[in-house]
Design an enzyme around this catalytic site. Structure first.
Site, PDB file in Angstrom:
ATOM      1  CG  ASN A   3      -1.711   1.221   1.424  1.00 57.05           C
ATOM      2  OD1 ASN A   3      -1.819   2.030   0.504  1.00 57.05           O
ATOM      3  ND2 ASN A   3      -2.298   1.406   2.609  1.00 57.05           N
ATOM      4  CE  LYS A  55      -0.084   3.307   4.686  1.00 52.54           C
ATOM      5  NZ  LYS A  55      -0.121   3.452   6.144  1.00 52.54           N
ATOM      6  CD  GLU A  63      -2.982   5.546   6.568  1.00 50.95           C
ATOM      7  OE1 GLU A  63      -2.917   5.609   5.328  1.00 50.95           O
ATOM      8  OE2 GLU A  63      -2.080   5.047   7.274  1.00 50.95           O
ATOM      9  CB  SER A  94       4.866  -1.788  12.154  1.00 52.41           C
ATOM     10  OG  SER A  94       4.510  -0.433  12.368  1.00 52.41           O
ATOM     11  N   GLY A 142       2.282   2.256  10.754  1.00 57.39           N
ATOM     12  CA  GLY A 142       3.255   3.341  10.626  1.00 57.39           C
ATOM     13  C   GLY A 142       3.961   3.708  11.914  1.00 57.39           C
ATOM     14  CD  GLU A 150      -3.579  -2.473   7.269  1.00 62.98           C
ATOM     15  OE1 GLU A 150      -2.417  -2.634   6.906  1.00 62.98           O
ATOM     16  OE2 GLU A 150      -4.261  -1.484   6.966  1.00 62.98           O
ATOM     17  CG  HIS A 157      -5.898   1.901   4.925  1.00 65.81           C
ATOM     18  ND1 HIS A 157      -5.509   2.902   5.789  1.00 65.81           N
ATOM     19  CD2 HIS A 157      -4.868   1.012   4.875  1.00 65.81           C
ATOM     20  CE1 HIS A 157      -4.280   2.636   6.227  1.00 65.81           C
ATOM     21  NE2 HIS A 157      -3.874   1.499   5.699  1.00 65.81           N
TER      22      HIS A 157
END
Ligand code: PGA
Length: 252
Positions: free
Chosen positions: A9, A11, A97, A212, A173, A167, A95
């Site tokens: 991904n 991003k 985010e 991560s 991250g 996730e 996702h």
């Protein structure tokens, strides 16, 4: 029984088409041959065409990072499943985010997953608890709610191409990945929900871990019985790291 899926991904990276093409080529050059792992790169929408073209008929699949559930209409800035045809074979849905910054709700995730399946795109439906939810002991209930909502509009799982990505939001991250045991516990819970919804097809569905994932921790994660690959952010921008993760999945 099921092929692991490792998806990068990217991003909102990289900033230019030339760099996106370079990264895609580096992944294609290092991806393990054979069919022990499905390799996917998910560039920003604006670079999908360039990346698709650069990869040609190579073994690396292309995924979008999101899409709208409608085929067309007054949805400024959005991309429809029809527009992704020929460019992507996977699409990440829900996702964290997008849940956090773009108002993605459980209900919309459910509509998008069904729309992706209807348009023969393999959805990677992302679920995961936030730090405060884990601290409050709510992980299992959050996962249960998100998984059921994501699949609410499917008639069954067989032939859908569905992938689920677990996730934990606090692991994304941060460099603070879930332990393999904790990740397995949640992925096992997800498998149990899939078995309840569709006992015949539940074991076909790859369940990824994301958050991560690195060259160092990938193999231990992939050794877990219900972890079938990864959704990789930061490390997917570094071809040598991504290659090690791909090889760990191919060897698991
Ligand atoms: P990360 O991101 O690997 O950088 O933690 C994972 C993701 O957001 O999919």
């Amino acid at each position: 029984m099921r092929t692991p899926v490792v998806a990068g991904n990217w991003k909102m990276n990289p900033p230019t088409a030339a760099e996106a093409v370079e990264l895609a080529r580096a992944v294609a050059a290092s991806a393990p041959a054979g069919d022990q792992v499905t390799t996917v790169v998910c560039p920003p929408t604006v670079w999908l065409s360039a990346v698709r073209e650069a990869l040609g008929a190579d073994g690396v699949a292309v995924g979008a990072q999101t899409m709208h559930f409608e085929e067309k209409g007054a949805f400024t800035g959005e991309t429809s499943p029809l527009m992704l045809a020929g460019l992507a074979s996977f699409v990440i849905i829900g996702h964290s985010e997008r849940r956090q910054y773009d108002g993605e709700t459980d209900e919309r995730v459910g509509r998008k997953v069904a729309s992706a399946v209807a348009h023969r795109l393999r959805p990677i439906a992302a679920v995961g608890e936030r730090a405060e939810e884990r601290a409050a002991g709510a992980t299992a209930s959050v996962i249960d709610r998100q998984v059921r909502a994501a699949l609410a509009n499917l008639d069954g799982l067989g032939g859908t191409g569905l992938v689920i990505a677990y996730e934990p939001v606090w692991a994304i991250g941060t460099g603070d990945a879930a332990t393999a045991a904790d990740a397995q516990e949640v992925c096992g819970q997800i498998r149990a929900i899939l078995r309840e919804l569709d006992p015949e097809a539940a074991d076909e569905v790859p369940i990824q871990y994301g958050g991560s994932v690195t060259a160092e921790n990938a193999a231990e994660l992939f050794a877990q019985p219900d972890i079938d690959g990864a959704l990789v952010g930061g490390a997917s921008l570094k071809p040598e790291q991504f290659e090690t993760i791909l090889r760990a999945a191919a060897g698991a």
